[in-house]
Design an enzyme around this catalytic site. Sequence first.
Site, PDB file in Angstrom:
ATOM      1  N   SER A  69       0.822  -1.215   0.000  1.00 43.85           N
ATOM      2  CA  SER A  69       0.000   0.000   0.000  1.00 43.85           C
ATOM      3  C   SER A  69       0.848   1.253   0.000  1.00 43.85           C
ATOM      4  O   SER A  69       1.997   1.261   0.438  1.00 43.85           O
ATOM      5  CB  SER A  69      -0.906   0.027   1.233  1.00 43.85           C
TER       6      SER A  69
HETATM    7  N1  SAH Z   1       0.269  -5.563   4.261  1.00 43.16           N
HETATM    8  C1  SAH Z   1       1.042  -5.878   3.077  1.00 43.16           C
HETATM    9  C2  SAH Z   1       0.304  -5.620   1.784  1.00 43.16           C
HETATM   10  C3  SAH Z   1      -0.930  -6.453   1.682  1.00 43.16           C
HETATM   11  S1  SAH Z   1      -1.407  -6.892   0.034  1.00 43.16           S
HETATM   12  C4  SAH Z   1       2.372  -5.167   3.088  1.00 43.16           C
HETATM   13  O1  SAH Z   1       2.659  -4.396   4.018  1.00 43.16           O
HETATM   14  O2  SAH Z   1       3.158  -5.400   2.170  1.00 43.16           O
HETATM   15  C5  SAH Z   1      -2.661  -8.055   0.507  1.00 43.16           C
HETATM   16  C6  SAH Z   1      -2.127  -9.412   0.894  1.00 43.16           C
HETATM   17  O3  SAH Z   1      -3.214 -10.156   1.421  1.00 43.16           O
HETATM   18  C7  SAH Z   1      -1.605 -10.212  -0.300  1.00 43.16           C
HETATM   19  O4  SAH Z   1      -0.296 -10.613  -0.057  1.00 43.16           O
HETATM   20  C8  SAH Z   1      -2.574 -11.410  -0.366  1.00 43.16           C
HETATM   21  O5  SAH Z   1      -1.947 -12.603  -0.781  1.00 43.16           O
HETATM   22  C9  SAH Z   1      -3.034 -11.512   1.073  1.00 43.16           C
HETATM   23  N2  SAH Z   1      -4.301 -12.219   1.304  1.00 43.16           N
HETATM   24  C10 SAH Z   1      -5.423 -12.184   0.553  1.00 43.16           C
HETATM   25  N3  SAH Z   1      -6.374 -12.957   1.111  1.00 43.16           N
HETATM   26  C11 SAH Z   1      -5.833 -13.495   2.237  1.00 43.16           C
HETATM   27  C12 SAH Z   1      -6.307 -14.385   3.251  1.00 43.16           C
HETATM   28  N4  SAH Z   1      -7.558 -14.904   3.242  1.00 43.16           N
HETATM   29  N5  SAH Z   1      -5.473 -14.715   4.261  1.00 43.16           N
HETATM   30  C13 SAH Z   1      -4.208 -14.237   4.312  1.00 43.16           C
HETATM   31  N6  SAH Z   1      -3.698 -13.382   3.384  1.00 43.16           N
HETATM   32  C14 SAH Z   1      -4.501 -13.022   2.360  1.00 43.16           C
END
Ligand code: SAH
Length: 221
Positions: A69
């Site tokens: 983000s």
């Molecule tokens: N917080 C992260 C960015 C998040 S992007 C950072 O600081 O870099 C969103 C992430 O959520 C992705 O890596 C995706 O694979 C994960 N995601 C999506 N659905 C999910 C779920 N049900 N459980 C765990 N992770 C999930």
Amino acid sequence: MSDGKKDADYYQELRDAMVDRQIRARGIKDPRLLEAMRRVPRHIFVPPAQRGRAYEDMPLPVGEGQTISQPYIVAWMTDLLRLTGDETVLEIGTGTGYQAALLGLLAARVYSMERIESLADSARQRLTDLGFENIEVVVGDGTKGLPEHAPYQGIMVTAGAPQVPQVLTEQLADGGRLVIPVGTASMQMLTVVERKGDRLVTREEGSCVFVPLVGKYGWRR
Ligand code: SAH
């Protein structure tokens, strides 16, 4: 001066400017949060090809179709948790581990869940290399939460959900807060759910755009 030292000074300047112009200028005031954002080396968390843009005012691609983000969104969501330092926090969507690192500086203990194993592995390695000892990266479907370490004073979901998964509100401590983007696949409302005893108080903070939360209580892909 060694190249390592020069690099560190260079990135520190970019980070200080990021905090002043993108975070403080937009009204985030918590001194602990601003200090944490000055400390965490965001460029270490983005892929090498994106390193030159690590401190710019935008989200960046990080592989596997996922994104890290924009710095301000990270600050905004973290601010909404109102951490003081002694909390146990659950993050859902580890991605690069950048958000987890900030939480690691602001809370006592962090559990961070990621469904894509390769992302979880690199994030875990990065956090270890940087010396974080209070963050555990767990591979799994975060829409079910992580009951074995509940309750949490803070839960942050960094992917967009179709609705608030009830199991997550059940894992909130009394007075705890859940910060979660809720909406369609292309646009969400950043939502805060606070537990007050048996009651849940829900507030909408503003719109945002996240990659989909995929899982049992999220999108079905
Ligand atoms: N917080 C992260 C960015 C998040 S992007 C950072 O600081 O870099 C969103 C992430 O959520 C992705 O890596 C995706 O694979 C994960 N995601 C999506 N659905 C999910 C779920 N049900 N459980 C765990 N992770 C999930």
